[in-house]
Design a protein around this motif. Structure first.
Motif, PDB file in Angstrom:
ATOM      1  N   LYS A  75      -6.434  -8.570  20.798  1.00 58.03           N
ATOM      2  CA  LYS A  75      -5.778  -9.591  19.962  1.00 58.03           C
ATOM      3  C   LYS A  75      -5.031  -8.984  18.765  1.00 58.03           C
ATOM      4  CE  LYS A  75      -9.094 -13.225  21.169  1.00 58.03           C
ATOM      5  NZ  LYS A  75     -10.052 -14.243  20.663  1.00 58.03           N
ATOM      6  N   GLY A  76      -4.874  -7.687  18.782  1.00 59.20           N
ATOM      7  CA  GLY A  76      -4.116  -7.006  17.735  1.00 59.20           C
ATOM      8  C   GLY A  76      -3.400  -5.830  18.358  1.00 59.20           C
ATOM      9  N   TYR A  77      -3.416  -4.701  17.670  1.00 61.35           N
ATOM     10  CA  TYR A  77      -2.709  -3.524  18.159  1.00 61.35           C
ATOM     11  C   TYR A  77      -3.542  -2.273  17.901  1.00 61.35           C
ATOM     12  CZ  TYR A  77       1.081  -6.895  17.788  1.00 61.35           C
ATOM     13  OH  TYR A  77       1.835  -8.025  17.896  1.00 61.35           O
ATOM     14  N   GLU A  78      -3.357  -1.290  18.781  1.00 61.96           N
ATOM     15  CA  GLU A  78      -3.959   0.022  18.576  1.00 61.96           C
ATOM     16  C   GLU A  78      -2.852   1.021  18.288  1.00 61.96           C
ATOM     17  OE1 GLU A  78      -7.454   1.964  20.846  1.00 61.96           O
ATOM     18  OE2 GLU A  78      -5.648   2.757  21.812  1.00 61.96           O
ATOM     19  N   LEU A  79      -3.062   1.849  17.284  1.00 61.02           N
ATOM     20  CA  LEU A  79      -2.065   2.842  16.888  1.00 61.02           C
ATOM     21  C   LEU A  79      -1.958   3.932  17.949  1.00 61.02           C
ATOM     22  CD1 LEU A  79      -0.191   3.678  14.532  1.00 61.02           C
ATOM     23  CD2 LEU A  79      -2.092   5.043  13.649  1.00 61.02           C
ATOM     24  N   VAL A  80      -0.728   4.224  18.345  1.00 57.16           N
ATOM     25  CA  VAL A  80      -0.480   5.281  19.324  1.00 57.16           C
ATOM     26  C   VAL A  80       0.113   6.514  18.640  1.00 57.16           C
ATOM     27  CG1 VAL A  80       0.783   5.926  21.423  1.00 57.16           C
ATOM     28  CG2 VAL A  80      -0.165   3.604  21.185  1.00 57.16           C
ATOM     29  N   ALA A  81       1.118   6.305  17.811  1.00 60.97           N
ATOM     30  CA  ALA A  81       1.763   7.408  17.090  1.00 60.97           C
ATOM     31  C   ALA A  81       2.156   6.924  15.699  1.00 60.97           C
ATOM     32  CB  ALA A  81       2.995   7.900  17.843  1.00 60.97           C
ATOM     33  N   GLY A  82       1.948   7.786  14.715  1.00 59.52           N
ATOM     34  CA  GLY A  82       2.285   7.433  13.335  1.00 59.52           C
ATOM     35  C   GLY A  82       1.062   7.346  12.440  1.00 59.52           C
ATOM     36  N   GLU A  83       0.044   8.173  12.727  1.00 60.04           N
ATOM     37  CA  GLU A  83      -1.210   8.123  11.967  1.00 60.04           C
ATOM     38  C   GLU A  83      -0.984   8.380  10.472  1.00 60.04           C
ATOM     39  OE1 GLU A  83      -5.401   7.788  11.430  1.00 60.04           O
ATOM     40  OE2 GLU A  83      -4.320   7.545  13.324  1.00 60.04           O
ATOM     41  N   ARG A  84      -0.132   9.343  10.134  1.00 58.72           N
ATOM     42  CA  ARG A  84       0.107   9.654   8.724  1.00 58.72           C
ATOM     43  C   ARG A  84       0.808   8.489   8.017  1.00 58.72           C
ATOM     44  NH1 ARG A  84       3.653  13.209   8.005  1.00 58.72           N
ATOM     45  NH2 ARG A  84       2.946  14.295   6.144  1.00 58.72           N
ATOM     46  N   ARG A  85       1.781   7.880   8.694  1.00 62.21           N
ATOM     47  CA  ARG A  85       2.460   6.723   8.105  1.00 62.21           C
ATOM     48  C   ARG A  85       1.492   5.552   7.932  1.00 62.21           C
ATOM     49  NH1 ARG A  85       6.470   6.559  12.688  1.00 62.21           N
ATOM     50  NH2 ARG A  85       5.347   8.427  13.310  1.00 62.21           N
ATOM     51  N   TYR A  86       0.597   5.406   8.908  1.00 60.79           N
ATOM     52  CA  TYR A  86      -0.413   4.344   8.837  1.00 60.79           C
ATOM     53  C   TYR A  86      -1.340   4.566   7.636  1.00 60.79           C
ATOM     54  CZ  TYR A  86      -4.688   1.796  10.137  1.00 60.79           C
ATOM     55  OH  TYR A  86      -5.808   0.994  10.128  1.00 60.79           O
ATOM     56  N   GLN A  87      -1.826   5.802   7.483  1.00 54.61           N
ATOM     57  CA  GLN A  87      -2.728   6.112   6.373  1.00 54.61           C
ATOM     58  C   GLN A  87      -2.024   5.928   5.029  1.00 54.61           C
ATOM     59  OE1 GLN A  87      -5.860   6.643   6.609  1.00 54.61           O
ATOM     60  NE2 GLN A  87      -6.186   7.176   8.757  1.00 54.61           N
ATOM     61  N   ALA A  88      -0.771   6.344   4.937  1.00 54.74           N
ATOM     62  CA  ALA A  88      -0.008   6.196   3.702  1.00 54.74           C
ATOM     63  C   ALA A  88       0.224   4.717   3.377  1.00 54.74           C
ATOM     64  CB  ALA A  88       1.324   6.932   3.814  1.00 54.74           C
ATOM     65  N   ALA A  89       0.526   3.932   4.400  1.00 55.57           N
ATOM     66  CA  ALA A  89       0.756   2.493   4.197  1.00 55.57           C
ATOM     67  C   ALA A  89      -0.515   1.812   3.692  1.00 55.57           C
ATOM     68  CB  ALA A  89       1.225   1.853   5.502  1.00 55.57           C
ATOM     69  N   LYS A  90      -1.661   2.211   4.230  1.00 50.89           N
ATOM     70  CA  LYS A  90      -2.937   1.650   3.767  1.00 50.89           C
ATOM     71  C   LYS A  90      -3.183   2.006   2.307  1.00 50.89           C
ATOM     72  CE  LYS A  90      -6.782   1.576   5.940  1.00 50.89           C
ATOM     73  NZ  LYS A  90      -8.001   1.982   6.677  1.00 50.89           N
ATOM     74  N   ALA A  91      -2.937   3.270   1.971  1.00 46.30           N
ATOM     75  CA  ALA A  91      -3.164   3.723   0.592  1.00 46.30           C
ATOM     76  C   ALA A  91      -2.260   2.978  -0.390  1.00 46.30           C
ATOM     77  CB  ALA A  91      -2.933   5.228   0.491  1.00 46.30           C
ATOM     78  N   LEU A  92      -1.056   2.612   0.060  1.00 47.27           N
ATOM     79  CA  LEU A  92      -0.108   1.904  -0.811  1.00 47.27           C
ATOM     80  C   LEU A  92      -0.353   0.398  -0.852  1.00 47.27           C
ATOM     81  CD1 LEU A  92       3.157   3.804   0.220  1.00 47.27           C
ATOM     82  CD2 LEU A  92       2.062   3.868  -2.037  1.00 47.27           C
ATOM     83  N   GLY A  93      -1.251  -0.069   0.028  1.00 46.68           N
ATOM     84  CA  GLY A  93      -1.553  -1.491   0.053  1.00 46.68           C
ATOM     85  C   GLY A  93      -0.468  -2.346   0.682  1.00 46.68           C
ATOM     86  N   LEU A  94       0.318  -1.763   1.606  1.00 42.28           N
ATOM     87  CA  LEU A  94       1.369  -2.538   2.270  1.00 42.28           C
ATOM     88  C   LEU A  94       0.748  -3.622   3.154  1.00 42.28           C
ATOM     89  CD1 LEU A  94       3.946   0.189   3.391  1.00 42.28           C
ATOM     90  CD2 LEU A  94       3.785  -1.039   1.222  1.00 42.28           C
TER      91      LEU A  94
END
Length: 299
Positions: A75-94
């Protein structure tokens, strides 16, 4: 030094899911970051804090320029590529991030994650070696232990000028490593041994605390306690490889307990040869270990 851009082009050429014409490429979607879950089988374990901080600054100023690749999952999504962008987005609170959504199998997901890892400039030797072994395992439809066994058999045959065609998958291994910018004999000699380094050195290398040449030098210390001390000094004092080698020579020149040295040497041999033992050898070693275990119980 491997040309990373060429390496990625070679890898991409092998992946059918990356062969789309630009006109056929799907448009990115904006999805809530909270709906994306990390890939539990992400082959990359270590992310440099400074590099992540720089990426956060870039995203703050310019946004996420390259969409994350995800697949539908629970019911959502699993990350395939872009782990660093994902981690950075989380840290920025996007709240949302741009993504490309693809229907991918588990095998395709792992291949893409490995491919993305191998194009990174900051990939350390441990991650690179592990990722290449994973790719070889997927190509040969086997596991990494079996791949290492076949690589060692290829080396032995090569050293004896024997026919490599008798080794299953040798041709595929050769072609895939050429596609990655390597000749397999040099890769087996210079890169594969990294995984045989002592655990304390392997961990420091994987975390980017140590250069590969420094790790190889420290691993030559005979005494494990002295090795740990030198490792700590090398990291704390930013010792050069030349300084490390000088200290290694001094440490190994000191008198040592011969019995302890022999025990350490035998233990290392067991750990190194474990993956390549045949059934008969493994049974004999298991019997000897059982006798040793029983002997030590009475000590």
């Amino acid at each position: 030094m491997v040309d990373r851009s060429k390496l990625f082009q070679n890898l991409a050429a092998r992946q059918t899911w990356l062969d789309e014409e630009p006109s056929e490429a799907p448009e990115p979607n904006e999805v809530p970051l909270a709906t994306i879950k990390p890939n539990p089988h992400q082959p990359r374990r270590y992310f440099d804090p400074e590099a992540l901080a720089n990426l956060q600054t870039s995203i703050s100023e310019h946004g996420i320029l390259e969409p994350l690749l995800v697949r539908p999952h629970n019911k959502g999504y699993e990350l395939v590529a872009g782990e660093r962008r994902y981690q950075a987005a989380k840290a920025l609170g996007l709240k949302t991030v741009p993504v490309i959504i693809r229907e991918l199998s588990n095998q395709e997901t792992l291949k893409i994650a490995l491919t993305e890892n191998l194009q990174r400039e900051d990939l350390n030797p441990v991650e690179e070696t592990q990722s290449i072994l994973e790719l070889l395992a997927l190509e040969l439809v086997t596991n990494t232990d079996e791949v290492r066994s076949r690589l060692n058999k290829m080396k032995h045959a090569h050293d004896r000028a024997q026919d490599l065609n008798t080794i299953e998958g040798a041709g595929q291994i050769d072609q895939l490593l050429i596609g990655l910018g390597y000749q397999w004999p040099s890769w087996v000699k210079n890169r594969l041994p990294v995984l045989n380094l002592p655990p304390i050195i392997l961990e420091a290398l994987a975390q980017g605390q140590l250069k590969y040449t420094a790790a190889i030098a420290i691993a030559k210390v005979n005494d494990e306690t002295a090795m740990q001390t030198l490792l700590d000094q090398a990291i704390a004092e930013s010792l050069s490889v030349a300084q490390i080698r000088d200290r290694v020579r001094g440490l190994n020149a000191q008198p040592q307990d011969e019995f302890k040295v022999r025990c350490d040497r035998v233990f290392k041999k067991i750990r190194s040869a474990e993956a390549n033992l045949n059934t008969k050898q493994r049974q004999k070693l298991d019997s000897l270990l059982a006798q040793l275990d029983q002997l030590l119980d009475g000590a």
